[in-house]
Write an enzyme that holds these catalytic residues in place. Structure first.
Site, PDB file in Angstrom:
ATOM      1  N   LYS A  52       2.457  -5.920   9.442  1.00 53.21           N
ATOM      2  CA  LYS A  52       3.745  -6.578   9.178  1.00 53.21           C
ATOM      3  C   LYS A  52       4.101  -7.529  10.319  1.00 53.21           C
ATOM      4  CE  LYS A  52       5.284  -2.734   6.325  1.00 53.21           C
ATOM      5  NZ  LYS A  52       5.999  -1.451   6.247  1.00 53.21           N
ATOM      6  N   GLN A  96       9.806   2.331   9.568  1.00 52.64           N
ATOM      7  CA  GLN A  96       8.534   2.683   8.938  1.00 52.64           C
ATOM      8  C   GLN A  96       8.536   4.168   8.557  1.00 52.64           C
ATOM      9  OE1 GLN A  96       5.933   0.506   8.186  1.00 52.64           O
ATOM     10  NE2 GLN A  96       5.145   2.283   7.084  1.00 52.64           N
ATOM     11  N   ASP A 119      14.108  -3.935   3.614  1.00 55.52           N
ATOM     12  CA  ASP A 119      13.266  -3.076   2.768  1.00 55.52           C
ATOM     13  C   ASP A 119      13.998  -2.680   1.488  1.00 55.52           C
ATOM     14  OD1 ASP A 119      10.649  -2.600   3.329  1.00 55.52           O
ATOM     15  OD2 ASP A 119      10.988  -0.833   4.589  1.00 55.52           O
TER      16      ASP A 119
END
Ligand code: NAD
Length: 282
Positions: A52, A96, A119
């Site tokens: 990422k 994460q 997200d």
């Protein structure tokens, strides 16, 4: 059968984001900035975060990493999220997953400021999506929708079946399809006669995590099939291979369009994260 090339679609989206970031810089604005929170040393998570961060750099997006030891308490992680929420240089925050067992992932995610939730996993973002209001869309279903827009076309009135009801994929995918006026069925592990349910789909999305679950006779001829599954299997010669939730070779004989695994939905996920981060900075 049209092969849905997610790699090419993702490359195009990443190029578009990169051009928009460059235009921001040329206009004297700062680069968008993504903060990634990584707790513990799960090797797969480290690889995902590295990918990422690299993708951000390639698009001209700045990123910062906040790493915590695997022994960090939930309060430690929440303190990092709160600091990032308050940091005006940070546009997007990504925690994460998975988190270590002592940290309640739902509470940590819910602490992310909704306007930095790139997200799309906070309850506020889920609520906005359920209301059909603007907000951040989780990256994987956002990527699926972009592929459907390019390869299926108008979704209004289409019979859509989503297999899987996770917060990460199935539920937001169903909401997105509903917002596009599809007739949506959400199937899951308790669904009776899944093959028959799947067969009515003009658009079939499989997000299950079971290699080759969707067989040829589950698919209506001409249907568009989006395979979200990523399953690592060992082949007869002992080598590891990634396969989806769809039995690709069989389904390719009946589907109108189909995503491969790898090279379908996967590459779109990171591209949509960059797209969301750019939107967070706007
Ligand atoms: P999950 O385990 O959270 O959810 C799986 C869902 O499938 C559940 O809702 C369950 O009810 C349903 N299910 C399980 N067994 C079933 C069965 N036999 N029949 C019907 N439904 C069944 O998983 P997830 O996070 O939604 O991920 C699903 C898959 O997608 C996994 O393979 C994952 O690796 C993959 N994934 C891919 C990407 C990507 O970028 N391509 C992103 C996220 C997840």
């Amino acid at each position: 059968m049209k092969l849905i090339d997610g790699k090419a679609a993702a490359a195009a989206l990443r190029a578009e984001v990169k051009a928009k970031v460059a235009a921001r810089l040329a206009a004297g604005q700062r680069a968008p900035c993504l903060a990634v929170v990584l707790v513990g040393d799960d090797p797969a998570s480290h690889v995902y975060v590295r990918n990422k961060v690299k993708a951000c750099a390639e698009a001209g997006i700045a990123s910062i990493e906040r790493r915590l030891q695997g022994t960090a308490t939930e309060a430690d992680v929440l303190a990092v999220v709160h600091a990032l929420n308050a940091d005006r240089r940070v546009d997007g925050i990504l925690v994460q997953l998975p988190l270590p067992p002592q940290c309640d992932a739902a509470r940590v995610i819910a602490a992310i400021a909704p306007d930095k939730d790139v997200d799309g996993l906070t309850p506020v973002s889920a609520g906005r999506l359920a209301h059909g209001a603007p907000g951040f869309i989780p990256c994987t279903p956002a990527g699926c929708l972009k592929l459907l827009d390019s390869f299926h076309g108008d979704l209004a009135g289409a019979e859509a079946v989503v297999i899987g009801r996770s917060v990460l994929v199935g539920r937001p995918m169903a909401a997105l399809l509903l917002n596009r006026s599809a007739t949506v069925t959400v199937a899951h592990s308790k669904t009776r006669d899944l093959p028959q349910v799947a067969r009515r789909a003009d658009v079939l999305v499989a997000a299950v995590g079971q290699p080759g679950l969707v067989r040829r006779d589950w698919v209506k001829p001409g249907a568009t099939v989006i395979d979200v599954g990523i399953n690592r299997v060992t082949t007869l010669d002992g080598s590891a291979r990634l396969v989806g939730d769809v039995a690709f070779d069989e389904v390719a004989e009946v589907a109108g369009a189909l995503t491969p695994v790898p090279g379908g939905v996967g590459p779109m996920t990171i591209a949509c994260l960059l797209d969301n981060t750019l939107a967070a900075a706007a």
